[in-house]
Design a protein around this motif. Sequence first.
Motif, PDB file in Angstrom:
ATOM      1  N   ILE A 362       0.664  -0.839  -0.155  1.00  9.84           N
ATOM      2  CA  ILE A 362       0.379  -0.286  -0.354  1.00  9.84           C
ATOM      3  C   ILE A 362       0.413   0.949  -0.277  1.00  9.84           C
ATOM      4  O   ILE A 362       0.356   2.169  -0.427  1.00  9.84           O
ATOM      5  N   LEU A 363       1.772   1.298   1.339  1.00  9.63           N
ATOM      6  CA  LEU A 363       3.400   2.681   0.891  1.00  9.63           C
ATOM      7  C   LEU A 363       3.633   2.042  -0.845  1.00  9.63           C
ATOM      8  O   LEU A 363       3.125   3.783  -1.290  1.00  9.63           O
ATOM      9  N   LYS A 364       3.986   1.506  -1.120  1.00  7.03           N
ATOM     10  CA  LYS A 364       4.193   1.766  -2.012  1.00  7.03           C
ATOM     11  C   LYS A 364       3.546   2.009  -3.884  1.00  7.03           C
ATOM     12  O   LYS A 364       3.765   3.265  -4.114  1.00  7.03           O
ATOM     13  N   GLY A 390      -5.062   0.704   5.841  1.00  7.38           N
ATOM     14  CA  GLY A 390      -4.791   1.772   4.524  1.00  7.38           C
ATOM     15  C   GLY A 390      -4.812   3.523   4.473  1.00  7.38           C
ATOM     16  O   GLY A 390      -3.983   3.999   4.123  1.00  7.38           O
ATOM     17  N   ALA A 391      -6.349   3.141   4.253  1.00  3.76           N
ATOM     18  CA  ALA A 391      -6.481   4.453   4.800  1.00  3.76           C
ATOM     19  C   ALA A 391      -5.936   5.639   5.598  1.00  3.76           C
ATOM     20  O   ALA A 391      -5.016   6.868   5.756  1.00  3.76           O
ATOM     21  N   ASP A 392      -4.911   4.800   6.466  1.00  5.41           N
ATOM     22  CA  ASP A 392      -3.910   5.698   7.918  1.00  5.41           C
ATOM     23  C   ASP A 392      -2.687   6.279   6.998  1.00  5.41           C
ATOM     24  O   ASP A 392      -2.108   6.678   6.999  1.00  5.41           O
ATOM     25  N   LEU A 393      -2.160   5.163   6.276  1.00  5.55           N
ATOM     26  CA  LEU A 393      -1.032   5.202   5.174  1.00  5.55           C
ATOM     27  C   LEU A 393      -1.253   5.776   4.853  1.00  5.55           C
ATOM     28  O   LEU A 393       0.170   6.758   4.090  1.00  5.55           O
ATOM     29  N   ALA A 394      -2.068   6.220   4.159  1.00  7.52           N
ATOM     30  CA  ALA A 394      -2.195   7.067   2.813  1.00  7.52           C
ATOM     31  C   ALA A 394      -2.367   8.304   3.310  1.00  7.52           C
ATOM     32  O   ALA A 394      -1.610   9.042   2.798  1.00  7.52           O
ATOM     33  N   ASN A 395      -2.902   8.613   4.522  1.00  8.33           N
ATOM     34  CA  ASN A 395      -2.758   9.840   5.132  1.00  8.33           C
ATOM     35  C   ASN A 395      -1.451  10.178   5.675  1.00  8.33           C
ATOM     36  O   ASN A 395      -0.982  10.923   5.875  1.00  8.33           O
ATOM     37  N   LEU A 396      -0.646   9.063   6.418  1.00  2.87           N
ATOM     38  CA  LEU A 396       0.914   9.266   6.415  1.00  2.87           C
ATOM     39  C   LEU A 396       1.460   9.889   5.740  1.00  2.87           C
ATOM     40  O   LEU A 396       2.548  10.971   6.002  1.00  2.87           O
ATOM     41  N   LEU A 397       1.751   9.482   4.574  1.00  5.31           N
ATOM     42  CA  LEU A 397       2.392   9.947   3.123  1.00  5.31           C
ATOM     43  C   LEU A 397       2.280  11.318   2.504  1.00  5.31           C
ATOM     44  O   LEU A 397       2.674  11.757   2.534  1.00  5.31           O
ATOM     45  N   LEU A 403       4.331  17.670   5.368  1.00 12.32           N
ATOM     46  CA  LEU A 403       5.641  18.573   5.988  1.00 12.32           C
ATOM     47  C   LEU A 403       6.797  18.719   5.339  1.00 12.32           C
ATOM     48  O   LEU A 403       7.534  19.731   5.172  1.00 12.32           O
ATOM     49  N   ALA A 404       6.853  17.738   4.361  1.00 11.53           N
ATOM     50  CA  ALA A 404       8.590  18.321   3.093  1.00 11.53           C
ATOM     51  C   ALA A 404       7.705  19.323   2.455  1.00 11.53           C
ATOM     52  O   ALA A 404       9.142  20.344   2.293  1.00 11.53           O
ATOM     53  N   ALA A 405       6.676  19.773   1.945  1.00 14.72           N
ATOM     54  CA  ALA A 405       6.610  21.037   1.404  1.00 14.72           C
ATOM     55  C   ALA A 405       6.669  22.523   1.840  1.00 14.72           C
ATOM     56  O   ALA A 405       7.269  23.172   1.731  1.00 14.72           O
ATOM     57  N   ARG A 406       6.170  22.320   3.427  1.00  6.21           N
ATOM     58  CA  ARG A 406       6.202  23.354   4.312  1.00  6.21           C
ATOM     59  C   ARG A 406       7.499  23.989   4.809  1.00  6.21           C
ATOM     60  O   ARG A 406       8.172  24.556   5.017  1.00  6.21           O
ATOM     61  N   ALA A 407       8.440  22.534   4.700  1.00  2.00           N
ATOM     62  CA  ALA A 407      10.063  22.479   4.909  1.00  2.00           C
ATOM     63  C   ALA A 407      10.802  22.822   4.425  1.00  2.00           C
ATOM     64  O   ALA A 407      11.965  22.645   4.347  1.00  2.00           O
ATOM     65  N   ALA A 420       5.794  12.885   9.960  1.00  2.00           N
ATOM     66  CA  ALA A 420       3.932  12.681   9.697  1.00  2.00           C
ATOM     67  C   ALA A 420       3.502  11.033  10.348  1.00  2.00           C
ATOM     68  O   ALA A 420       2.667  11.381  11.239  1.00  2.00           O
ATOM     69  N   ARG A 421       4.338  10.467  10.615  1.00  3.45           N
ATOM     70  CA  ARG A 421       4.007   9.420  11.731  1.00  3.45           C
ATOM     71  C   ARG A 421       3.793   9.573  13.155  1.00  3.45           C
ATOM     72  O   ARG A 421       2.716   9.109  13.394  1.00  3.45           O
TER      73      ARG A 421
END
Length: 613
Positions: A362-364, A390-397, A403-407, A420-421
């Motif tokens: 799912i992460l991939k 699955g929804a949690d994993l999608a949300n995590l990514l 967060l990457a965009a903000r930084a 994020a985790r």
Amino acid sequence: MARKTRLPGRPEGVGDVDGRRSTAVWLVVAICLMAGLWLVLGMFERPGAQVAYSRFLELADQGQVEEVTSEGARLTGVLRTPIRQKDAFGQEVEVRHFVTYVPAFGDDELMARLEKSGVKVDARPDASFPWAMVLFYVLPFVIFLWIGSRLFKRAQSDGNNIFSMGRSRARKYDRETAVRTSFEDVAGNAGAKAELQEIVEFLKRPDRFSRLGGQMPRGVLLLGPPGTGKTLLARAVAGEAGVPFFIISGSDFMEMLVGVGASRVRDLFRDAKRSAPAIIFIDELDSIGRKRGTGLGGGHDEREQTLNQLLSEMDGFESHHHVVVVAATNRHDVLDPALLRPGRFDRQVTVDLPTRQDREQILKLHAKNKPLAPEVDLVDLSRATPGFSGADLANLLNEAALLAARADHDRIYQEDVEKARDKVTLGMERENLQLDEEQRRVLAYHEAGHAVVAASLPHADPLHKVSIVPRGRAMGATEQLPERDKYVYPREDMLDRIAVMMGGRAAENLVLNTATSGAENDLKRATWLARKMVIDWGMSERLRHMAFQVREENPFLGEELGMTHREYSEATARLIDDEVRTILREAYERATEALQHWRGGLDRLADALLHEE
Ligand code: ADP
Ligand code: ZN
Ligand code: MG
């Protein structure tokens, strides 16, 4: 000081803010203002004072007029030398720029006369038609009418309209319009996919099955916790088979008016049959499909009618209608048995929380369109996310990307994923919460207590992270990660788990000789687990191998309000309480022992927490 809960809450949907309506309102206001401004400016712009037409002719003959501009009947002009004249208020003013109007009966000789006296003549298109007036008075009406009609139309199509109350609210996704979902969009869930493959075959080539007298299932029930991809799977079935897809949520059937739900069901099935082969997808089936006849009073009549209608519709269509009803629920236990009997939802497909391998897939899948730094290891991440759906994993990514965009990172780094985790599992960091030294010291010892007990007990899950940064509702966190996903929990694991929960309070007591409210959540969860061990799992010394029923009398009122019916005596109840108390006391003692034994480590860890965070 609550310890981390492993099942993160489902991400909440952001409310759908309707921006279009307010844009339209602003547009109207802006146009009115502009029209008004134009009108006012138009009045000021009129150059000069009005002079009588005959006076103008006189001045022209005298050679006083330098130039005139005609706009229809209106003439504006400039005099060579100013004249004096009374204005509207009786005041004597000097006039050089003037306005005059040609009489309605016309003046054929005017041009010749002006030419004779050497006046420069210019003309502009007739501006006498009062456009500004029209705009000012008429346009707003037009716009209001337009908006009104649009709102009316929308209300109708939403089904909020009283006339269309009983119409089905199902949204139809057609072959053409839907973004095609296929089984490739669903990672993992191999078992469920295989079972649904048959439905796809049937919808694609219905005759193949009916030729041999086979009956296709009418209903497929997808069972599983929220966010595991049930909706996604149903959509994929429709996408793979290339048939129209009607999706409706169980709660959509419910309205204030009795009978509406039932007529919606009728409507939905009629529409689906019309465009057969088709799939009807009923999400949250449990909200209509609960057991009948258990409600208090008449309040559940509406629900029962809706359910009855659903049952009779499912009986009413034959397999030659080529309509398959797919439903999803996470409360299998409360469904009315009539729904589950053959001919209705006879196929049941379990969609479980993803296993380690499934999480990796799912992460991939969800990482495909995200630029991950090479250091990010999705296998590691899949190990660190037990219990995630699955929804949690999608949300995590997704959070990691945000967060990457903000930084301002050019790609998603490991630190973004870690953050994020933490955010998904523990909640947002509360940066504005300032704790003084004393409180931080208590916190540090509390969390260090959990950590040291976790590290020293043989059956406790390995320690992953300790933190005293307040996040969400917790002041600190101690996080453990199992080496592998577990599906059965031995007694020793449970006991160690309870001891770890007690570690926080034990450290407070041992080191600071106090007790804080921060242990509330720890104690609640420890007690819950201990009770469960005694009542359901037969794991206590004196009540071994025995499970005690606590039956819920009323499935509608939830655990708190419903009358629970204990199927054991007062004496047994006392015994259960005793056993729970023993388990908790022993766990606390074991935690204290571990802390005494590792006292040096406890101090060092608390110190490190105080200085590092
Ligand atoms: P459910 O209906 O079971 O509550 P959904 O189907 O609505 O869950 O899943 C929500 C989202 O989670 C999906 O849109 C998808 O992005 C993600 N998701 C869940 N499970 C999977 C999976 N097995 N593979 C890929 N994505 C998934
Ligand atoms: Zn704690
Ligand atoms: Mg869903």
